[in-house]
Write an enzyme that holds these catalytic residues in place. Structure first.
Site, short mmCIF file in Angstrom:
data_model
loop_
_atom_site.label_atom_id
_atom_site.label_comp_id
_atom_site.label_asym_id
_atom_site.label_seq_id
_atom_site.Cartn_x
_atom_site.Cartn_y
_atom_site.Cartn_z
N TYR A 87 0.99 -1.41 -0.34
CA TYR A 87 -0.59 0.50 -0.11
C TYR A 87 0.88 1.40 -0.18
O TYR A 87 1.69 1.62 1.00
CB TYR A 87 -0.78 -0.11 0.94
CG TYR A 87 -2.19 1.18 1.49
CD1 TYR A 87 -2.67 1.17 0.19
CD2 TYR A 87 -1.44 2.12 2.59
CE1 TYR A 87 -3.81 1.81 0.35
CE2 TYR A 87 -2.86 3.48 2.37
CZ TYR A 87 -3.54 3.48 1.45
OH TYR A 87 -4.39 4.28 1.46
N ASP A 146 9.19 2.94 -0.41
CA ASP A 146 8.52 3.49 0.60
C ASP A 146 8.45 2.79 2.48
O ASP A 146 8.45 1.71 2.63
CB ASP A 146 7.02 3.16 0.38
CG ASP A 146 5.22 3.84 0.62
OD1 ASP A 146 6.30 4.55 1.64
OD2 ASP A 146 4.46 3.46 0.90
N LYS A 192 3.38 8.92 9.07
CA LYS A 192 3.51 8.82 10.68
C LYS A 192 4.29 8.90 11.19
O LYS A 192 3.94 10.22 12.20
CB LYS A 192 3.55 7.02 10.21
CG LYS A 192 2.09 6.82 9.22
CD LYS A 192 2.13 5.67 8.99
CE LYS A 192 1.04 5.06 8.29
NZ LYS A 192 0.73 4.34 7.25
C1 LIG Z 1 -0.59 5.10 5.46
C2 LIG Z 1 0.72 4.65 4.49
C3 LIG Z 1 0.89 5.16 3.38
C4 LIG Z 1 -0.66 6.59 3.01
O1 LIG Z 1 -0.10 7.46 4.14
P1 LIG Z 1 -0.76 8.22 4.19
O2 LIG Z 1 -0.58 9.26 5.10
O3 LIG Z 1 -2.08 7.44 4.84
O4 LIG Z 1 -1.67 8.94 3.39
C5 LIG Z 1 2.21 4.94 2.37
N1 LIG Z 1 2.65 4.15 2.22
C6 LIG Z 1 3.02 3.13 3.04
C7 LIG Z 1 3.75 1.90 3.22
C8 LIG Z 1 1.93 3.35 4.30
O5 LIG Z 1 1.73 2.27 5.45
#
Ligand SMILES: *Cc1c(COP(=O)(O)O)cnc(C)c1O
Length: 436
Positions: free
Chosen positions: A145, A244, A274
């Site tokens: 994701y 990511d 985060k």
């Molecule tokens: C949570 C998440 C996102 C998206 O971040 P948001 O602040 O919710 O837009 C992207 N990549 C990873 C791996 C994530 O866990």
């Protein structure tokens, strides 16, 4: 949830004016059933709902609350920043502090730009990669994701996995055509794709350790980790690697997952979110200075944000980084390890098939017998057993992610006493999971 509760009342009102009553799908109890408690306050490892019920929190706002809720130093930093103004729309020192801290911890990050979410971070990194290579196609892995970016929703993890969606409606055919999805960990599939279409590919994007289909540690083959393999494959094809670390960054270890991946290689661009906002809306993308130099105003890639680098958000992020010292990571490791052992013991005693997977201090529990290596594996688990386990724990005041596809989040506030509370609730929940 009990009926006629304040949470129920709020949820009924919410459902009239907010789609499905939530502002992010993972908060709904769609896959486990029931009404989500509305949270009135939180402190340390505990949440209190609108009805005054207390829960031990294992969601941690899905990652940011690594120092626990309402951490006194973080709250004080935000309060102090607020007295100096909420937003300037002009540069301020906190932005420099965050960029320096990330660059200090994460070798491959030479320059960093702040945005307001992880989604914005991956979207912007992808734009830079396309500009740098003059190519359109992006390769992603099933079950990873990367936020709700059009190009990255195909076979995505997180809520897309929880609700068993193939991707998202509303994404154009042209966008979908520019996204190639491969099975996670499949080196042969990537090599074959690059041999055939390498010249079209702008970037490979991957979670540094997938954690949105549950935690899947990157496989190591003959001493070469999957991330390093991706970097080398991308570079041989003239493409970039975007790692990511929105979820793993500063959680898997002090240097994120990169810190446990081994050195001697580097992604070209990295994304964060985060933890770096400490609970306020912050994301970031960074990497090689020559690539980041493509951004406007110096370069041709436009990217901007009215509230990017907001002073309250950077104050929360800096105070969070200040708390993330060696002692904090030792505490996170011991809480995470103790909890994994307790869960394993309870499920084993009750005879519930399960496998626990980890990446640094991050872990998740799959309700199936065998190791999970791909999204197909992750989907083949007993989500009904998870649902029974989840509700038994919730009844006993333990708040797990309401999905079998999510990591469990501990914080430095998950002290041995807090872990004991979870330990007391686990055996009955494991028996409930077994009673299918
Ligand atoms: C949570 C998440 C996102 C998206 O971040 P948001 O602040 O919710 O837009 C992207 N990549 C990873 C791996 C994530 O866990």
């Amino acid at each position: 949830m009990t009926t006629a509760s304040l949470s129920q009342e709020l949820f009924d009102r919410a459902c009239r004016v907010i789609p499905s009553g939530v502002n992010s799908p993972v908060r709904a109890f769609g896959s486990v059933g029931g009404t989500p408690p509305f949270i009135a306050s939180a402190s340390g490892a505990l949440l209190t709902d609108a009805d005054g019920r207390e829960y031990v929190d294992l969601v941690g706002s899905w990652g940011p609350m690594i120092l626990g809720h309402a951490n006194p130093q973080v709250v004080a930093a935000v309060q102090e920043a607020a007295t100096r103004g909420l937003s300037f729309g002009a540069p301020q020192a906190g932005e420099v502090g965050i960029a320096e801290e990330v660059a200090r911890r994460i070798g491959p990050v030479e320059q960093l730009r702040l945005v307001n979410s992880g989604t914005e971070a991956t979207m912007s990194a992808l734009r830079v990669a396309r500009a740098a290579t003059g190519r359109d196609v992006v390769v992603k892995f099933a079950g990873c994701y990367h936020g709700h970016v059009d190009a990255l929703l195909a076979e995505a993890g997180s809520g897309v996995a929880t609700f068993a969606m193939p991707g998202s409606a509303g994404v154009t055919a042209a966008t979908a055509r520019d996204t190639v999805v491969l099975p996670y960990g499949d080196r042969e599939a990537l090599t074959a794709l690059l041999a055939e279409r390498g010249g079209e590919i702008a970037a490979i994007i991957t979670e540094a350790a997938p954690a949105n289909m549950g935690v899947v540690p990157p496989p190591v083959v003959e001493g070469v980790g999957f991330n390093r393999f991706l970097a080398e494959s991308a570079h041989a094809a003239g493409a970039l690697l975007i790692s990511d670390e929105v979820l793993t960054g500063f959680r898997a270890s002090e240097e994120g997952h990169y810190g446990i991946d081994g050195k001697g290689w580097a992604p070209d661009l990295m994304t964060f979110g985060k933890v770096i906002g400490g609970g306020l809306p912050v994301g970031a993308f960074g990497g090689r200075a020559d690539l980041m130099g493509l951004l406007a105003p110096a370069g041709p890639v436009y990217q901007a944000g009215t509230l990017s680098g907001n002073p309250l958000a950077t104050a929360a992020g800096l105070a969070t980084f200040a708390g993330l010292d060696d002692a904090a990571y030792a505490q996170l490791t011991s809480a995470s390890t103790a909890l994994q052992q307790l869960v394993a013991d309870a499920l084993t005693t009750a005879g519930v098939p399960h496998v626990i997977q980890r990446a640094g201090t991050l872990f998740s529990v799959f309700f199936r017998e065998d190791e999970v290596r791909t999204y197909a594996d992750a989907k083949a688990q007993d989500t009904d057993a998870f649902r029974r386990f989840f509700h038994a724990l919730l009844e006993d005041g333990i708040y797990l992610p309401p999905s079998a596809f999510e990591a469990w989040f501990v914080s430095t506030a998950h002290t041995p006493e807090v872990i004991d509370r979870i330990a007391e609730a686990l055996p009955a929940a494991a028996r409930a999971a077994a009673a299918g």
